[in-house]
Design a protein around this motif. Structure first.
Motif, PDB file in Angstrom:
ATOM      1  N   ALA A  34      51.813  54.353 -80.153  1.00  0.00           N
ATOM      2  CA  ALA A  34      50.375  52.825 -79.348  1.00  0.00           C
ATOM      3  C   ALA A  34      49.152  54.569 -80.179  1.00  0.00           C
ATOM      4  O   ALA A  34      49.017  55.220 -79.249  1.00  0.00           O
ATOM      5  N   PHE A  73      57.636  54.202 -81.383  1.00  0.00           N
ATOM      6  CA  PHE A  73      56.485  53.581 -81.205  1.00  0.00           C
ATOM      7  C   PHE A  73      55.485  55.149 -81.415  1.00  0.00           C
ATOM      8  O   PHE A  73      55.473  55.908 -80.884  1.00  0.00           O
ATOM      9  N   GLN A 101      43.556  52.091 -77.465  1.00  0.00           N
ATOM     10  CA  GLN A 101      43.057  50.275 -77.426  1.00  0.00           C
ATOM     11  C   GLN A 101      41.046  50.166 -77.283  1.00  0.00           C
ATOM     12  O   GLN A 101      40.985  50.677 -75.863  1.00  0.00           O
ATOM     13  N   GLN A 151      48.138  50.642 -83.852  1.00  0.00           N
ATOM     14  CA  GLN A 151      49.906  50.297 -83.030  1.00  0.00           C
ATOM     15  C   GLN A 151      50.761  51.012 -84.269  1.00  0.00           C
ATOM     16  O   GLN A 151      51.033  50.521 -85.674  1.00  0.00           O
ATOM     17  N   GLN A 166      43.881  46.448 -80.762  1.00  0.00           N
ATOM     18  CA  GLN A 166      44.566  47.579 -80.312  1.00  0.00           C
ATOM     19  C   GLN A 166      45.067  48.269 -81.650  1.00  0.00           C
ATOM     20  O   GLN A 166      46.642  47.946 -82.483  1.00  0.00           O
TER      21      GLN A 166
END
Length: 292
Positions: free
Chosen positions: A105, A103, A108, A121, A119
């Motif tokens: 990120a 993951f 946002q 990602q 978001q």
């Protein structure tokens, strides 16, 4: 009498800040530190030593302790993770550790005027842009106050549905058949080894000295900037605020990645997690397939 005193302090404080927020080009930056704790007793093999669990926690530190910057104006914000050096071996491992390292990120974006949340990602090398509406939490004001730095903060609580893929609330699935049956109405199970509660209580501390409808991560919806969040095993605390910085940033909507809904992204991740479970042989397996 105590309530009247609190209201008087708030009114005087808001009056003092009126000029700052009346400016059309108002902007602020809030710096947050996020920390999540995990019960390591439920992960790994039952005979795992204390030293090995400690080493595993060190490798996971980059996932559990993060720093963020929230850049905001009256209607928009962008929440960005500050870059940091990963702990040695953080990207290595198998099972849960390998999944978490996949993951990544990105920024946002929240717009409280259009009710939009975007978001960025990355997941297993693929870039996604998750488009969603802002979560609508039913905040309850408690009347409690405390000082956070130079700001008077007020307390609010809400019950928050938990995303199936929110690793911060993942727990090892320890229950037997009877326990699973009893918990079936309360728990979502993305994979057999992990369970996630359906909802958690969130406590927020916000300040009306900065009257913007913003906060860290997906949190928002209070009549002031959220300075602290306590959600299950995660605490997010504001460590520094800069109002009207000399160099203002343009808050832009993220554009990078394949556009998907939250449901589509979750389905993609769940499918990949199931593939990984099969690859590592289910519970404790070492081979490339399922053991019978």
């Amino acid at each position: 009498m105590k309530i009247h005193k609190t209201l008087s302090v708030i009114c005087l404080t808001l009056f003092a800040y009126t000029f700052t927020f009346a400016q059309q080009d108002f902007q602020g930056k809030a710096y947050y530190a996020s920390k999540t704790t995990i019960d390591m007793d439920g992960f790994g093999s039952p005979d795992m030593s204390a030293d090995r669990k400690k080493a595993m926690m060190e490798r996971m530190k980059s996932f559990l302790e993060k720093s963020y910057i929230l850049t905001f104006n009256k209607t928009e914000s962008i929440y960005t993770e500050e870059e940091q050096l990963a702990a040695p071996g953080a990207s290595q491992g198998r099972g849960f550790g390998a999944m978490m390292s996949s993951f990544s990120a990105g920024d946002q974006y929240k717009n409280v005027q259009t009710n939009q949340l975007l978001q960025e990602q990355e997941f297993f090398g693929k870039q996604f842009l998750i488009k969603d509406s802002l979560p609508q939490l039913k905040w309850k004001m408690t009347g409690e106050t405390k000082q956070i730095g130079q700001y008077l903060a007020m307390k609010a609580t809400a019950m928050k549905p938990v995303d199936k893929m929110d690793f911060r609330s993942m727990r090892p699935n320890r229950g037997g058949a009877a326990d699973k049956k009893a918990d079936s109405a309360k728990v979502n199970k993305p994979i057999k080894e992990i369970e996630v509660p359906k909802e958690i209580e969130v406590t927020a501390w916000y300040t009306m000295q900065i009257p913007v409808n913003q906060g860290p991560g997906e949190y928002w919806g209070l009549p002031g900037l959220i300075l602290e969040i306590n959600a299950d095993r995660t605490t997010i605390l504001c460590t520094k605020i800069v109002l009207n910085p000399a160099e203002k940033e343009t808050i832009k909507e993220p554009k990078k990645g394949k556009e998907v809904t939250k449901e589509e992204y979750t389905e993609t991740v769940l499918k990949k997690m199931e593939e990984m479970r099969e690859m590592y042989g289910g519970r404790g397996g070492r081979g490339g397939g399922r053991r019978r």
